[in-house]
Design a protein around this motif. Structure first.
Motif, PDB file in Angstrom:
ATOM      1  N   MET A 109      51.418   3.367 -57.571  1.00  0.00           N
ATOM      2  CA  MET A 109      50.357   2.560 -56.676  1.00  0.00           C
ATOM      3  C   MET A 109      48.998   3.244 -56.275  1.00  0.00           C
ATOM      4  SD  MET A 109      53.204   1.286 -54.166  1.00  0.00           S
ATOM      5  CE  MET A 109      53.556   3.039 -53.043  1.00  0.00           C
ATOM      6  N   MET A 110      48.073   2.497 -56.296  1.00  0.00           N
ATOM      7  CA  MET A 110      46.678   2.912 -55.959  1.00  0.00           C
ATOM      8  C   MET A 110      46.297   2.410 -54.601  1.00  0.00           C
ATOM      9  SD  MET A 110      42.938   2.690 -57.894  1.00  0.00           S
ATOM     10  CE  MET A 110      41.543   3.366 -57.176  1.00  0.00           C
ATOM     11  N   GLY A 111      45.979   3.134 -53.706  1.00  0.00           N
ATOM     12  CA  GLY A 111      45.285   2.712 -52.464  1.00  0.00           C
ATOM     13  C   GLY A 111      43.985   3.098 -52.380  1.00  0.00           C
ATOM     14  N   PHE A 112      42.942   2.257 -52.121  1.00  0.00           N
ATOM     15  CA  PHE A 112      41.627   3.026 -52.031  1.00  0.00           C
ATOM     16  C   PHE A 112      40.938   2.751 -50.754  1.00  0.00           C
ATOM     17  CE2 PHE A 112      41.039  -1.201 -54.252  1.00  0.00           C
ATOM     18  CZ  PHE A 112      39.746  -1.734 -53.140  1.00  0.00           C
ATOM     19  N   GLY A 113      39.839   3.366 -50.494  1.00  0.00           N
ATOM     20  CA  GLY A 113      38.998   3.275 -49.045  1.00  0.00           C
ATOM     21  C   GLY A 113      37.549   3.819 -49.385  1.00  0.00           C
ATOM     22  N   PRO A 114      36.747   3.832 -48.351  1.00  0.00           N
ATOM     23  CA  PRO A 114      35.560   4.342 -48.591  1.00  0.00           C
ATOM     24  C   PRO A 114      35.244   5.903 -48.195  1.00  0.00           C
ATOM     25  CG  PRO A 114      35.731   3.352 -46.418  1.00  0.00           C
ATOM     26  CD  PRO A 114      36.941   3.129 -47.293  1.00  0.00           C
ATOM     27  N   GLY A 115      36.472   6.456 -47.932  1.00  0.00           N
ATOM     28  CA  GLY A 115      36.524   7.830 -47.251  1.00  0.00           C
ATOM     29  C   GLY A 115      36.304   7.797 -45.740  1.00  0.00           C
ATOM     30  N   GLN A 116      36.962   8.686 -44.914  1.00  0.00           N
ATOM     31  CA  GLN A 116      37.222   8.614 -43.605  1.00  0.00           C
ATOM     32  C   GLN A 116      36.358   9.832 -43.041  1.00  0.00           C
ATOM     33  OE1 GLN A 116      40.850   9.417 -41.879  1.00  0.00           O
ATOM     34  NE2 GLN A 116      40.294   8.394 -39.945  1.00  0.00           N
ATOM     35  N   LEU A 117      36.241  11.076 -43.690  1.00  0.00           N
ATOM     36  CA  LEU A 117      36.097  12.217 -43.072  1.00  0.00           C
ATOM     37  C   LEU A 117      34.189  12.302 -43.479  1.00  0.00           C
ATOM     38  CD1 LEU A 117      38.706  14.677 -43.522  1.00  0.00           C
ATOM     39  CD2 LEU A 117      37.946  13.331 -41.522  1.00  0.00           C
ATOM     40  N   ASN A 200      47.093  -1.636 -43.920  1.00  0.00           N
ATOM     41  CA  ASN A 200      46.624  -1.728 -42.584  1.00  0.00           C
ATOM     42  C   ASN A 200      47.159  -0.289 -41.989  1.00  0.00           C
ATOM     43  OD1 ASN A 200      46.338  -4.581 -43.226  1.00  0.00           O
ATOM     44  ND2 ASN A 200      45.051  -4.505 -41.098  1.00  0.00           N
ATOM     45  N   LEU A 201      46.132   0.582 -41.725  1.00  0.00           N
ATOM     46  CA  LEU A 201      46.471   1.973 -40.974  1.00  0.00           C
ATOM     47  C   LEU A 201      46.346   1.803 -39.458  1.00  0.00           C
ATOM     48  CD1 LEU A 201      44.693   3.998 -43.498  1.00  0.00           C
ATOM     49  CD2 LEU A 201      46.936   3.375 -43.497  1.00  0.00           C
ATOM     50  N   SER A 202      47.423   2.686 -38.698  1.00  0.00           N
ATOM     51  CA  SER A 202      47.024   2.480 -37.326  1.00  0.00           C
ATOM     52  C   SER A 202      47.302   1.256 -36.769  1.00  0.00           C
ATOM     53  CB  SER A 202      45.703   3.262 -36.658  1.00  0.00           C
ATOM     54  OG  SER A 202      45.663   4.566 -37.360  1.00  0.00           O
ATOM     55  N   TYR A 264      42.747  16.362 -32.881  1.00  0.00           N
ATOM     56  CA  TYR A 264      42.286  16.157 -34.313  1.00  0.00           C
ATOM     57  C   TYR A 264      41.872  14.904 -34.401  1.00  0.00           C
ATOM     58  CZ  TYR A 264      41.489  15.996 -39.187  1.00  0.00           C
ATOM     59  OH  TYR A 264      40.754  15.855 -40.578  1.00  0.00           O
ATOM     60  N   LEU A 265      43.092  13.939 -34.497  1.00  0.00           N
ATOM     61  CA  LEU A 265      42.687  12.499 -34.787  1.00  0.00           C
ATOM     62  C   LEU A 265      41.794  11.865 -33.652  1.00  0.00           C
ATOM     63  CD1 LEU A 265      46.746  11.802 -35.132  1.00  0.00           C
ATOM     64  CD2 LEU A 265      44.817  11.737 -36.939  1.00  0.00           C
ATOM     65  N   ALA A 266      41.645  12.220 -32.264  1.00  0.00           N
ATOM     66  CA  ALA A 266      40.723  11.675 -31.405  1.00  0.00           C
ATOM     67  C   ALA A 266      39.163  12.207 -31.942  1.00  0.00           C
ATOM     68  CB  ALA A 266      40.893  12.358 -30.233  1.00  0.00           C
ATOM     69  N   HIS A 267      39.083  13.082 -32.899  1.00  0.00           N
ATOM     70  CA  HIS A 267      37.764  13.504 -33.496  1.00  0.00           C
ATOM     71  C   HIS A 267      37.380  12.653 -34.530  1.00  0.00           C
ATOM     72  CE1 HIS A 267      37.724  17.049 -30.620  1.00  0.00           C
ATOM     73  NE2 HIS A 267      36.449  16.985 -31.190  1.00  0.00           N
ATOM     74  N   ILE A 268      38.094  12.096 -35.202  1.00  0.00           N
ATOM     75  CA  ILE A 268      38.098  11.428 -36.783  1.00  0.00           C
ATOM     76  C   ILE A 268      38.551  10.125 -36.613  1.00  0.00           C
ATOM     77  CG2 ILE A 268      38.325  13.679 -37.771  1.00  0.00           C
ATOM     78  CD1 ILE A 268      41.194  12.586 -38.793  1.00  0.00           C
ATOM     79  N   SER A 269      38.988   9.540 -35.634  1.00  0.00           N
ATOM     80  CA  SER A 269      39.378   7.958 -35.669  1.00  0.00           C
ATOM     81  C   SER A 269      39.265   7.547 -34.189  1.00  0.00           C
ATOM     82  CB  SER A 269      41.113   8.064 -35.982  1.00  0.00           C
ATOM     83  OG  SER A 269      41.861   8.311 -35.019  1.00  0.00           O
ATOM     84  N   PRO A 270      39.506   6.173 -34.215  1.00  0.00           N
ATOM     85  CA  PRO A 270      39.259   5.295 -33.133  1.00  0.00           C
ATOM     86  C   PRO A 270      40.487   5.669 -32.003  1.00  0.00           C
ATOM     87  CG  PRO A 270      39.065   3.634 -34.831  1.00  0.00           C
ATOM     88  CD  PRO A 270      39.531   5.120 -35.577  1.00  0.00           C
ATOM     89  N   LEU A 271      41.437   6.443 -32.422  1.00  0.00           N
ATOM     90  CA  LEU A 271      42.382   6.807 -31.462  1.00  0.00           C
ATOM     91  C   LEU A 271      42.161   7.311 -30.153  1.00  0.00           C
ATOM     92  CD1 LEU A 271      45.299   7.991 -33.979  1.00  0.00           C
ATOM     93  CD2 LEU A 271      45.121   5.742 -32.792  1.00  0.00           C
ATOM     94  N   PRO A 272      42.515   6.918 -29.037  1.00  0.00           N
ATOM     95  CA  PRO A 272      42.005   7.401 -27.768  1.00  0.00           C
ATOM     96  C   PRO A 272      42.320   8.970 -27.418  1.00  0.00           C
ATOM     97  CG  PRO A 272      44.042   5.923 -27.184  1.00  0.00           C
ATOM     98  CD  PRO A 272      43.607   5.882 -29.020  1.00  0.00           C
ATOM     99  N   ALA A 273      41.244   9.491 -26.999  1.00  0.00           N
ATOM    100  CA  ALA A 273      41.572  10.880 -26.187  1.00  0.00           C
ATOM    101  C   ALA A 273      42.061  10.659 -25.082  1.00  0.00           C
ATOM    102  CB  ALA A 273      40.133  11.652 -26.155  1.00  0.00           C
ATOM    103  N   ALA A 288      51.773   4.721 -24.084  1.00  0.00           N
ATOM    104  CA  ALA A 288      51.285   3.580 -23.194  1.00  0.00           C
ATOM    105  C   ALA A 288      50.207   2.762 -23.833  1.00  0.00           C
ATOM    106  CB  ALA A 288      50.941   3.969 -21.832  1.00  0.00           C
ATOM    107  N   SER A 289      49.305   3.234 -24.459  1.00  0.00           N
ATOM    108  CA  SER A 289      48.037   2.662 -25.095  1.00  0.00           C
ATOM    109  C   SER A 289      48.661   1.907 -26.612  1.00  0.00           C
ATOM    110  CB  SER A 289      47.322   3.747 -25.754  1.00  0.00           C
ATOM    111  OG  SER A 289      47.746   4.299 -26.865  1.00  0.00           O
ATOM    112  N   GLY A 290      49.924   2.182 -26.813  1.00  0.00           N
ATOM    113  CA  GLY A 290      50.398   1.179 -28.252  1.00  0.00           C
ATOM    114  C   GLY A 290      49.925   2.026 -29.411  1.00  0.00           C
ATOM    115  N   ALA A 291      49.290   3.066 -29.565  1.00  0.00           N
ATOM    116  CA  ALA A 291      48.464   3.682 -30.629  1.00  0.00           C
ATOM    117  C   ALA A 291      49.482   4.397 -31.591  1.00  0.00           C
ATOM    118  CB  ALA A 291      47.609   4.574 -30.282  1.00  0.00           C
TER     119      ALA A 291
END
Length: 387
Positions: A109-117, A200-202, A264-273, A288-291
């Motif tokens: 299977m192939m998944g694609f995206g624009p690149g996160q980092l 759909n991630l996260s 680390y995730l808080a630096h690269i994604s919308p997940l809350p610090a 509690a955030s549901g993340a």
């Protein structure tokens, strides 16, 4: 989709998010071992990410990893989640995925995206502002190639002349392809225009969960406008997941690596610090955030049902695995998911429960004892007559 609109396929996804300080060779072997175990336990899919910086996500070529594990697995489908299209010539990437499809006998299977980092793009000399446009350009070319077209196209970053794949995919009618999505409409727009699936991630994070309400409608509208169709069965939702025998055990498990990975995730994604001073407080905030999903198999079942209600139905739920926990506890989470969550949604437990109730609610034991008594009396009568 079934009338219940719940997913019937399940997968594991490893970006991967690993703790720094452990041999990458060991970590690669553990990633492959998780996929091998998931295959044995009845998962339908496994996904690996592509990243080139940051230290926590060390897989630069998911296709190589998937080709390796293809030889030690039987039925599980193997996907890239995701190839960052702006980093690749689309013709060469399409060739690699078709080769993987043949090596796996149709399990690629192939998944694609624009690149996160952004750090990845920086090293490659790519302006981050161009990445989404480049993704769309490359995705269109890749799908045309996979569908057997000859492509001549010049852009400011690749040049193709009469490009045509030597090999068609092993999978008929075409390779299973998905585009990554989180909160913006760009994912479902792309899925609809190209007539492909979506991952759909996260998906459990608040903003992403709210976006799910509209995503499939956007995909269907775009598909209709471009003469294509989309299939909910090819819609995957993923959430960071760790489950254990009890919620308290799951929380204890996550003290191993939660602080390092979450920061680390808080630096690269919308997940809350989190501003909590201790890891236990950080875990509480994240739950509690549901993340993220940290709990028991019942917690996972509840979340999947909520996702199904929010979306109107999707095809596959994918566990995002991290080094919040030790390798052994991560394996146990995968086992628990296979033991209790997958069969709940695939309808494998209901007939067993029904049969158990049927047997317990009827007087089968009375009939059995009567038959034994009758057989004993018959034997005694026969032996008395013979004497």
């Amino acid at each position: 989709m079934s009338a219940s609109h719940h997913p019937t396929d399940f997968g594991v996804f490893m970006a991967p998010f690993h703790k720094i300080g452990v041999s990458p060779t060991v970590l690669f072997e553990r990633d492959l071992a998780i996929i091998e175990m998931a295959d044995r336990l009845g998962f339908q899919e496994a996904w690996l990410g592509e990243h080139h910086s940051g230290g926590h996500e060390p897989i630069g070529s998911p296709e190589l990893m998937l080709a390796a594990v293809a030889r030690t697995t039987r039925t599980i489908k193997l996907g890239t989640a995701v190839n960052s299209l702006p980093y690749h010539n689309p013709f060469l990437l399409a060739e690699r995925l078709v080769t993987l499809d043949h090596l796996t006998h149709g399990r690629a299977m192939m998944g694609f995206g624009p690149g996160q980092l952004v750090s990845d793009a920086h090293m490659l000399g790519i302006d981050p502002a161009t990445q989404r446009d480049r993704m769309l350009e490359a995705a269109d070319v890749i799908m045309r190639l996979l569908r057997g077209e000859t492509v001549t196209e010049t852009t400011d970053w690749y040049d193709l002349h009469d490009a045509k794949l030597q090999l068609r995919p092993y999978t008929v009618p075409e390779l299973d392809v998905v585009v990554a999505a989180v909160t913006s409409p760009s994912g479902p727009v792309t899925a609809g225009r190209l007539g492909i699936g979506m991952i759909n991630l996260s998906a459990s994070s608040p903003a992403a969960f709210e976006a799910l309400r509209k995503h499939w409608g956007i995909a269907e509208k775009e598909a209709a406008g471009h003469g294509r169709s989309v299939d909910r069965k090819k819609w995957r939702l993923s959430a960071i997941t760790h489950i254990a025998e009890t919620e308290e055990q799951a929380r204890r498990d996550c003290t191993y690596g939660f602080e390092e990975i979450w920061n680390y995730l808080a630096h690269i994604s919308p997940l809350p610090a989190s501003d909590k001073p201790d890891v236990e407080g950080m875990i509480d905030d994240a739950i509690a955030s549901g993340a993220i999903l940290i709990g028991t198999p019942d917690t996972a079942i509840e979340l999947i049902r909520k996702l199904a209600d929010q979306t109107g139905g999707f095809g596959s739920f994918v566990m995002t695995l991290t080094d919040f926990t030790t390798f052994d506890r991560q394996k146990r989470a995968v086992e628990l998911f296979a033991e209790y969550v997958i069969p709940e949604f695939r309808g494998q437990l209901r007939p067993l429960r029904e049969h158990n109730a049927w047997v317990r609610d009827n007087e089968w034991k009375t009939q059995t004892m009567a038959a034994i008594t009758a057989a004993s009396e018959k034997y005694h009568q026969r032996t008395a007559t013979s004497h």
